[in-house]
Scaffold this motif. Structure first.
Motif, PDB file in Angstrom:
ATOM      1  N   ASN A 252       0.817  -1.205   0.000  1.00 30.89           N
ATOM      2  CA  ASN A 252       0.000   0.000   0.000  1.00 30.89           C
ATOM      3  C   ASN A 252       0.852   1.256   0.000  1.00 30.89           C
ATOM      4  OD1 ASN A 252      -1.887  -1.792   2.385  1.00 30.89           O
ATOM      5  ND2 ASN A 252      -2.373  -1.641   0.223  1.00 30.89           N
ATOM      6  N   GLU A 253       2.152   1.084  -0.184  1.00 30.26           N
ATOM      7  CA  GLU A 253       3.072   2.226  -0.197  1.00 30.26           C
ATOM      8  C   GLU A 253       4.214   1.912  -1.132  1.00 30.26           C
ATOM      9  OE1 GLU A 253       5.626   0.909   3.742  1.00 30.26           O
ATOM     10  OE2 GLU A 253       3.906   2.245   3.990  1.00 30.26           O
ATOM     11  N   ASN A 254       4.902   2.954  -1.586  1.00 29.21           N
ATOM     12  CA  ASN A 254       6.037   2.724  -2.476  1.00 29.21           C
ATOM     13  C   ASN A 254       7.284   2.444  -1.643  1.00 29.21           C
ATOM     14  OD1 ASN A 254       6.635   5.310  -1.523  1.00 29.21           O
ATOM     15  ND2 ASN A 254       7.486   5.969  -3.492  1.00 29.21           N
ATOM     16  N   PHE A 255       8.415   2.251  -2.318  1.00 30.70           N
ATOM     17  CA  PHE A 255       9.630   1.855  -1.617  1.00 30.70           C
ATOM     18  C   PHE A 255      10.112   2.930  -0.642  1.00 30.70           C
ATOM     19  CE2 PHE A 255      11.392   4.525  -4.860  1.00 30.70           C
ATOM     20  CZ  PHE A 255      12.617   4.983  -4.372  1.00 30.70           C
ATOM     21  N   GLU A 256       9.630   4.161  -0.830  1.00 28.95           N
ATOM     22  CA  GLU A 256       9.999   5.243   0.079  1.00 28.95           C
ATOM     23  C   GLU A 256       9.139   5.250   1.341  1.00 28.95           C
ATOM     24  OE1 GLU A 256      11.232   8.699  -3.115  1.00 28.95           O
ATOM     25  OE2 GLU A 256       9.110   8.125  -2.967  1.00 28.95           O
ATOM     26  N   GLY A 257       8.148   4.344   1.374  1.00 29.13           N
ATOM     27  CA  GLY A 257       7.260   4.310   2.521  1.00 29.13           C
ATOM     28  C   GLY A 257       6.118   5.302   2.441  1.00 29.13           C
ATOM     29  N   LYS A 258       5.903   5.899   1.263  1.00 27.88           N
ATOM     30  CA  LYS A 258       4.825   6.873   1.098  1.00 27.88           C
ATOM     31  C   LYS A 258       3.534   6.141   0.739  1.00 27.88           C
ATOM     32  CE  LYS A 258       7.656  10.228   1.809  1.00 27.88           C
ATOM     33  NZ  LYS A 258       7.772  11.471   1.133  1.00 27.88           N
ATOM     34  N   PRO A 259       2.491   6.278   1.567  1.00 28.95           N
ATOM     35  CA  PRO A 259       1.242   5.551   1.303  1.00 28.95           C
ATOM     36  C   PRO A 259       0.592   6.005   0.001  1.00 28.95           C
ATOM     37  CG  PRO A 259       0.942   7.139   3.066  1.00 28.95           C
ATOM     38  CD  PRO A 259       2.403   7.120   2.768  1.00 28.95           C
ATOM     39  N   MET A 260       0.019   5.058  -0.713  1.00 30.00           N
ATOM     40  CA  MET A 260      -0.656   5.367  -1.964  1.00 30.00           C
ATOM     41  C   MET A 260      -2.007   6.003  -1.671  1.00 30.00           C
ATOM     42  SD  MET A 260      -2.045   1.626  -3.266  1.00 30.00           S
ATOM     43  CE  MET A 260      -3.022   2.348  -4.589  1.00 30.00           C
ATOM     44  N   ASP A 530      -9.416  -1.577 -24.888  1.00 33.08           N
ATOM     45  CA  ASP A 530      -9.822  -2.968 -24.687  1.00 33.08           C
ATOM     46  C   ASP A 530     -11.011  -3.108 -23.756  1.00 33.08           C
ATOM     47  OD1 ASP A 530      -8.641  -2.366 -22.288  1.00 33.08           O
ATOM     48  OD2 ASP A 530      -6.952  -3.728 -22.510  1.00 33.08           O
ATOM     49  N   GLU A 531     -11.555  -1.989 -23.262  1.00 35.89           N
ATOM     50  CA  GLU A 531     -12.771  -1.954 -22.441  1.00 35.89           C
ATOM     51  C   GLU A 531     -12.595  -2.559 -21.057  1.00 35.89           C
ATOM     52  OE1 GLU A 531     -14.773  -0.053 -23.738  1.00 35.89           O
ATOM     53  OE2 GLU A 531     -14.435  -0.208 -25.892  1.00 35.89           O
ATOM     54  N   ILE A 532     -11.374  -2.637 -20.556  1.00 35.82           N
ATOM     55  CA  ILE A 532     -11.138  -3.107 -19.197  1.00 35.82           C
ATOM     56  C   ILE A 532     -10.179  -2.153 -18.493  1.00 35.82           C
ATOM     57  CG2 ILE A 532     -11.588  -5.551 -19.668  1.00 35.82           C
ATOM     58  CD1 ILE A 532      -8.628  -6.003 -19.964  1.00 35.82           C
ATOM     59  N   ALA A 533     -10.013  -2.351 -17.178  1.00 40.37           N
ATOM     60  CA  ALA A 533      -9.130  -1.507 -16.382  1.00 40.37           C
ATOM     61  C   ALA A 533      -7.845  -2.268 -16.032  1.00 40.37           C
ATOM     62  CB  ALA A 533      -9.837  -1.052 -15.103  1.00 40.37           C
ATOM     63  N   TRP A 534      -6.794  -1.498 -15.822  1.00 39.86           N
ATOM     64  CA  TRP A 534      -5.498  -2.042 -15.429  1.00 39.86           C
ATOM     65  C   TRP A 534      -4.960  -1.226 -14.251  1.00 39.86           C
ATOM     66  CZ3 TRP A 534      -3.034  -6.030 -18.313  1.00 39.86           C
ATOM     67  CH2 TRP A 534      -3.679  -6.376 -19.515  1.00 39.86           C
ATOM     68  N   ASP A 535      -4.260  -1.890 -13.343  1.00 40.83           N
ATOM     69  CA  ASP A 535      -3.591  -1.198 -12.234  1.00 40.83           C
ATOM     70  C   ASP A 535      -2.096  -1.219 -12.531  1.00 40.83           C
ATOM     71  OD1 ASP A 535      -2.577  -0.187  -9.901  1.00 40.83           O
ATOM     72  OD2 ASP A 535      -3.842  -1.395  -8.579  1.00 40.83           O
ATOM     73  N   LEU A 536      -1.623  -0.175 -13.222  1.00 38.35           N
ATOM     74  CA  LEU A 536      -0.252  -0.157 -13.732  1.00 38.35           C
ATOM     75  C   LEU A 536       0.644   0.814 -12.973  1.00 38.35           C
ATOM     76  CD1 LEU A 536      -0.938  -0.446 -17.566  1.00 38.35           C
ATOM     77  CD2 LEU A 536      -0.440  -2.259 -15.917  1.00 38.35           C
ATOM     78  N   GLY A 537       0.445   0.894 -11.671  1.00 41.19           N
ATOM     79  CA  GLY A 537       1.392   1.623 -10.850  1.00 41.19           C
ATOM     80  C   GLY A 537       2.677   0.830 -10.676  1.00 41.19           C
ATOM     81  N   ASP A 538       3.661   1.440 -10.028  1.00 37.62           N
ATOM     82  CA  ASP A 538       4.946   0.770  -9.806  1.00 37.62           C
ATOM     83  C   ASP A 538       5.475   1.149  -8.424  1.00 37.62           C
ATOM     84  OD1 ASP A 538       7.439  -0.348  -9.791  1.00 37.62           O
ATOM     85  OD2 ASP A 538       8.058   0.448 -11.738  1.00 37.62           O
ATOM     86  N   PRO A 539       5.404   0.236  -7.450  1.00 33.84           N
ATOM     87  CA  PRO A 539       5.874   0.544  -6.097  1.00 33.84           C
ATOM     88  C   PRO A 539       7.361   0.844  -6.022  1.00 33.84           C
ATOM     89  CG  PRO A 539       4.530  -1.458  -6.131  1.00 33.84           C
ATOM     90  CD  PRO A 539       4.827  -1.109  -7.554  1.00 33.84           C
ATOM     91  N   ASN A 540       8.105   0.498  -7.064  1.00 35.17           N
ATOM     92  CA  ASN A 540       9.546   0.724  -7.060  1.00 35.17           C
ATOM     93  C   ASN A 540       9.927   2.138  -7.485  1.00 35.17           C
ATOM     94  OD1 ASN A 540      10.331  -2.117  -6.503  1.00 35.17           O
ATOM     95  ND2 ASN A 540       9.376  -2.486  -8.490  1.00 35.17           N
ATOM     96  N   GLU A 541       8.949   2.942  -7.856  1.00 33.93           N
ATOM     97  CA  GLU A 541       9.229   4.292  -8.343  1.00 33.93           C
ATOM     98  C   GLU A 541       8.979   5.337  -7.255  1.00 33.93           C
ATOM     99  OE1 GLU A 541      10.539   5.233 -11.206  1.00 33.93           O
ATOM    100  OE2 GLU A 541      10.703   3.164 -11.933  1.00 33.93           O
ATOM    101  N   SER A 542       9.465   6.545  -7.530  1.00 36.47           N
ATOM    102  CA  SER A 542       9.354   7.643  -6.571  1.00 36.47           C
ATOM    103  C   SER A 542       8.167   8.537  -6.898  1.00 36.47           C
ATOM    104  CB  SER A 542      10.629   8.490  -6.599  1.00 36.47           C
ATOM    105  OG  SER A 542      11.759   7.724  -6.272  1.00 36.47           O
ATOM    106  N   ILE A 543       7.766   9.323  -5.929  1.00 33.42           N
ATOM    107  CA  ILE A 543       6.756  10.360  -6.155  1.00 33.42           C
ATOM    108  C   ILE A 543       7.386  11.478  -6.978  1.00 33.42           C
ATOM    109  CG2 ILE A 543       5.455  12.176  -4.985  1.00 33.42           C
ATOM    110  CD1 ILE A 543       4.919  10.225  -2.727  1.00 33.42           C
ATOM    111  N   ILE A 544       6.652  11.973  -7.956  1.00 37.68           N
ATOM    112  CA  ILE A 544       7.141  13.087  -8.770  1.00 37.68           C
ATOM    113  C   ILE A 544       6.133  14.230  -8.736  1.00 37.68           C
ATOM    114  CG2 ILE A 544       8.474  11.593 -10.300  1.00 37.68           C
ATOM    115  CD1 ILE A 544       6.245  11.910 -12.383  1.00 37.68           C
ATOM    116  N   ARG A 545       6.597  15.360  -9.170  1.00 36.54           N
ATOM    117  CA  ARG A 545       5.763  16.559  -9.159  1.00 36.54           C
ATOM    118  C   ARG A 545       4.714  16.496 -10.253  1.00 36.54           C
ATOM    119  NH1 ARG A 545       5.737  22.022 -11.272  1.00 36.54           N
ATOM    120  NH2 ARG A 545       7.242  21.392 -12.876  1.00 36.54           N
ATOM    121  N   ASN A 546       3.530  16.985  -9.942  1.00 33.21           N
ATOM    122  CA  ASN A 546       2.468  17.147 -10.928  1.00 33.21           C
ATOM    123  C   ASN A 546       2.495  18.602 -11.397  1.00 33.21           C
ATOM    124  OD1 ASN A 546       0.120  17.538 -12.371  1.00 33.21           O
ATOM    125  ND2 ASN A 546      -1.254  16.753 -10.815  1.00 33.21           N
ATOM    126  N   PRO A 547       2.965  18.841 -12.619  1.00 35.46           N
ATOM    127  CA  PRO A 547       3.110  20.216 -13.091  1.00 35.46           C
ATOM    128  C   PRO A 547       1.877  20.753 -13.825  1.00 35.46           C
ATOM    129  CG  PRO A 547       4.070  18.757 -14.698  1.00 35.46           C
ATOM    130  CD  PRO A 547       3.491  17.877 -13.606  1.00 35.46           C
TER     131      PRO A 547
END
Length: 896
Positions: A252-260, A530-547
């Motif tokens: 439920n969190e990335n490798f930095e320990g930041k909760p999703m 394809d009319e379906i949903a995917w959960d394509l997050g990556d827990p190994n990545e860092s939080i980045i800025r939303n510009p």
């Protein structure tokens, strides 16, 4: 005072010419999937080929050593299938024109003798039943030509339990004399996105495949999941005695320990219940059934054809079907999505983080035995070790990607399979395949130059296999004895190089993946979704800025967490000018030095990393390769809206909805819907300008377009909420497992518009009005584009109103109008040039008035087919096919 900064932003961007206008080229790419592009005459003397990009039927003499092109004719926009009724008559499916061209090929000059008008986006056609004298055509359950859609009741889009797959059945010898023909029956089947057809060996049964049929997965909305992640205990939802089994599975969190952030969860039906990856049962909160009917069996011989059976769990995307002549079993070429698996990026064995990296869709042949209803699926790439994300060259060479077309030898022992995403034809031993003894081998593959084999046709008598290649629009001939290409010739292709050069990077898994199985097109089917949903997050990545620009009463998040939760696949169609991409807008150039968050081309560059993190490629595409893919992607065009009336008008409830949408401050009581979803066709704006909002659930999402809202109908059930209770009732069988919003959690537009952010003075009525307008939302092309009708001596009175409508829409600037056919024994073509006169495709001929042209077409044996075509393409389609300055009538090889 109302905040007007977004309106000012739009004005500024318009003034500097930021938004890309619709491409002005004479060719528009719709990227329609070709279901049955080849047919052979019963005599074996003629080969018929749908030239999809050129809107023509190509006719070849195949009695000699190699096919010889002997004639062609304009049929309709985006022909995707062709079938021979007999030696004298050919039927062509025009996907974008919503029509069937019945072509008389009995004389030296082929001619369209009748045009049938059918439902939206017809895809395939077969003849079966009653001595093969019935035509079966798959279409969507909507469209201006559908009897289920009137101006006051467009498309039954709000009626639960209505099948979205239609099969139009015509008497092939007498298709009817009304405006668009008279079908014997229109079968409405409980599926969506209809696709391929097949016929039993005795001709008594027709099998109907659902193109994008789903895979019995659905979404548990975030409000139905307990807080606290994996440590959460089962909890009561909305105090209505609905018990949720817990929180989100780990991590439920990335490798930095930041909760999703709070997110939904994809669950899959396992025959017992709706299960997540921890095998927890969510059936308490999933209040509907998803039968996942993939193939329907039709009695083609009955006095009125009807459904005999329905088969489930065959695949997610069904591309092609064929019946084995030896054992009567139905073979279905398909891919099966693995979207129940979370995350992209490298797998982590220590933390047991899952990933779909290199394992998005599996290429399969599913075998249906109608005699005992047994269904077995055969993985075509069983040699792939999915734990090894960086596959070897040997693995890649053995793989087959996107199986699209099937052909059997006469004895049923060999199966020829076109793998569009591999540039190959595979020859499979059917007995070994059925007995699970099949082993992938490149020795069983035939490499096809030109690339992207979209359709194949076996000529057993000549030991030849005809192959239509999509990438370069060519016809190849394979010697089935020598197992090699012995001849290849190009079809005329109006596509600019910028499209054809980029297409391989969209489809070809050998170019873009590690193991050769998946590509961009695996999920973005035919440039769409394809009319379906995917959960394509990556827990190994860092939080980045939303510009990105954020609008709304809440000044929300300015960060992207790498774990984002489930998101529906979005279309590639019409993304030009959309700014940042993905639901969150996390593919953005806004973080580049000097970059703009509204730059769509630069946003597409950000997808290069997905070839590594998602497809498992060893490295990203080179810059020039990525640019080719970008150029191709920016030029895929959405179709006209099939719900809006052909004259581009709105009915009373749609108009009331538009008035609410554009004038009523329904969002938080402050701003209109159009404040965030502006429409400006001249500036290529159709509901989005690339900015984000956080008014829904507190998370920032890019404001989407509404051009394809009508396509997402089919889910009418979800657990009760405060705004829409359902008293705990099960909502019954549903066609789709996903609805509206970013994760498909809102089953209907009514539920979405019931979120607290939307405020109405008369909620029940006004939500309905908004819903109906969104279904008829503006699109790049006006509704009339593609529509056509054939005029002859017998049907002048019936067709005049339709032709007058097309003329009036051409005068209004919605379309250009062309007329093609036979006049006085000559092949002719005309373009409406000034609202009253048509220009001929012969330089020496003067213009002819509309009235005189009608009189000519409705006399003796003359026929003319009038077709509404996109603005800018009329001159090429009607007068100068190759745009070399020499008119068709003065230069065409086949002029008579």
């Amino acid at each position: 005072m109302r905040n007007r900064w977004i309106a000012n932003l739009i004005l500024v961007l318009l003034s500097i010419g930021f938004f890309s206008k619709s491409f002005a080229e004479s060719y528009l790419n719709f990227e329609s999937h070709q279901f049955r592009p080849l047919a052979i005459s019963p005599s074996g003397e003629r080969l018929y080929v749908t030239n999809t990009p050129d809107s023509r039927l190509e006719i070849f003499d195949i009695t000699g050593k190699h096919p010889v092109l002997i004639n062609n004719l304009f049929v309709g926009l985006e022909p995707t299938a062709v079938a021979a009724k007999d030696n004298n008559e050919i039927w062509v499916v025009n996907h974008l024109s919503d029509s069937i061209s019945i072509v008389d090929v009995s004389t030296n000059i082929p001619r369209i003798k009748q045009t049938l008008l059918v439902g939206d986006e017809p895809r395939d056609i077969v003849f079966a039943g009653k001595n093969d004298r019935r035509a079966f055509i798959t279409t969507a359950h909507r469209g201006q030509n559908s009897p289920y859609q009137s101006k006051q009741n467009p498309g039954e889009l709000t009626t639960p339990g209505v099948g979205r797959t239609d099969v139009w059945v015509f008497n092939a010898n007498n298709p009817g004399h009304s405006l668009g023909g008279d079908p014997i029956k229109i079968l409405s089947l409980f599926g969506d996105s209809p696709g391929p057809l097949a016929v039993s060996t005795d001709g008594k049964k027709v099998y109907v495949g659902v193109f994008k049929s789903g895979n019995q997965t659905t979404i548990v909305g975030r409000v139905l999941i307990c807080d606290g992640g994996i440590k959460a205990e089962p909890c009561e939802i909305f105090k209505d005695e609905v018990i949720s089994p817990g929180g989100l599975p780990p991590p439920n969190e990335n490798f930095e320990g930041k909760p999703m952030p709070a997110a939904g969860l994809i669950v899959k039906w396992d025959g017992q219940g709706w299960k997540d990856e921890l095998n927890r049962d969510w059936s308490n909160v999933i209040r509907f059934n998803l039968p996942d009917y993939d193939v329907f069996e039709i009695d083609a011989d009955a006095s009125i054809p009807y459904q005999l059976n329905a088969y489930s769990s065959i695949g997610t995307i069904l591309y092609g079907m064929a019946v084995n002549p030896k054992n009567k079993k139905l073979y279905v070429a398909n891919t099966d999505a693995k979207n129940e698996i979370r995350f992209e990026g490298p797998r982590d064995s220590k933390s047991k983080i899952s990933s779909v990296m290199g394992h998005l869709h599996e290429s399969r042949i599913t075998i249906v035995n109608p005699s005992n209803n047994q269904i077995t699926s055969k993985h075509l790439n069983r040699h792939i070790d999915y734990l090894q994300t960086k596959a070897s060259n040997e693995t890649l060479e053995q793989s087959l990607s996107m199986p699209v077309s099937l052909q059997f030898s006469n004895d049923g022992k060999k199966l020829y399979l076109a793998a569009k995403g591999s540039d190959k034809i595979a020859i499979l031993d059917t007995q070994r395949l059925e007995n699970n003894q099949f082993q992938p081998s490149k020795n069983d593959h035939i490499e096809i130059p030109g690339g992207g084999p979209a359709g194949i046709l076996l000529d057993n008598n000549r030991n030849k296999l005809y192959v239509l290649n999509r990438f370069d629009n060519s016809l190849a001939v394979v010697d089935t004895i020598e197992k090699r290409v012995v001849h290849r010739q190009s079809l005329f292709n109006p596509e600019p190089d910028i499209i054809s050069q980029g297409r391989p990077f969209f489809y070809n898994a050998n170019l873009t993946s590690s193991n050769g199985e998946s590509s961009c097109a695996s999920c973005h089917v035919a440039g769409d979704k394809d009319e379906i949903a995917w959960d394509l997050g990556d827990p190994n990545e860092s939080i980045i800025r939303n510009p990105n620009q954020v609008v709304g009463p809440l000044r929300g998040t300015n960060q992207y967490h790498p774990m984002k939760g489930p998101m529906l696949t979005q279309t590639i169609r019409g993304i030009n000018g959309h700014g940042p991409l993905h639901w969150r807008g996390d593919r953005t150039a806004g973080n580049d030095p000097g970059g703009s968050s509204l730059d769509t081309e630069k946003a597409l560059e950000k997808f290069n990393s997905s070839f590594v993190s998602l497809l498992g490629r060893a490295e990203e595409l080179e810059d020039h390769e990525m640019q080719k893919l970008i150029n191709f992607s920016l030029r895929i065009m959405p179709p006209p809206n099939p719900i809006r009336a052909l004259d581009n008008s709105l009915n009373s409830i749609q108009q009331a909805g538009k008035n609410l949408f554009t004038k009523y401050p329904s969002v938080m009581g402050r701003v209109t819907c159009a404040y965030c979803h502006p429409v400006s066709p001249k500036n290529n704006i159709y509901g989005t300008i690339g900015i984000t909002t956080n008014v829904i659930g507190g998370r920032a999402f890019k404001i989407p377009s509404h051009r394809n809202t009508y396509e997402r109908v089919g889910m009418f059930g979800r657990a009760a909420t405060k705004s829409i209770p359902n008293n705990g009732d099960n909502m019954g069988q549903q066609i789709r497992g996903y609805g509206f919003t970013h994760d498909g959690g809102a089953d209907t537009v009514i539920r979405f518009s019931s979120y607290p952010v939307f405020q109405f003075s008369d909620p029940k009525l006004q939500r309905k009005q908004i819903e109906q307008y969104l279904f008829a939302f503006e699109s790049n092309l006006k509704p009339i584009v593609g529509q056509q009708i054939t005029l002859n001596k017998k049907n002048k009175k019936l067709t005049l109103n339709r032709i007058y409508l097309m003329v009036s829409r051409a005068i209004a600037g919605d379309t250009e109008l062309i007329a093609t056919g036979i006049i006085s024994g000559k092949s002719v073509s005309y373009l409406l040039v000034d609202g009253e006169n048509f220009r001929s495709d012969r330089k020496k001929e003067s213009t002819i008035s509309f009235r005189d042209l009608l009189n000519l077409a409705s006399s003796t044996t003359n026929t003319l087919t009038f077709t509404a075509v996109p603005i800018g393409s009329g001159y090429r389609m009607a007068l100068d096919q190759n745009e070399d300055g020499i008119l068709n009538g003065d230069s065409m090889k086949f002029k008579k």
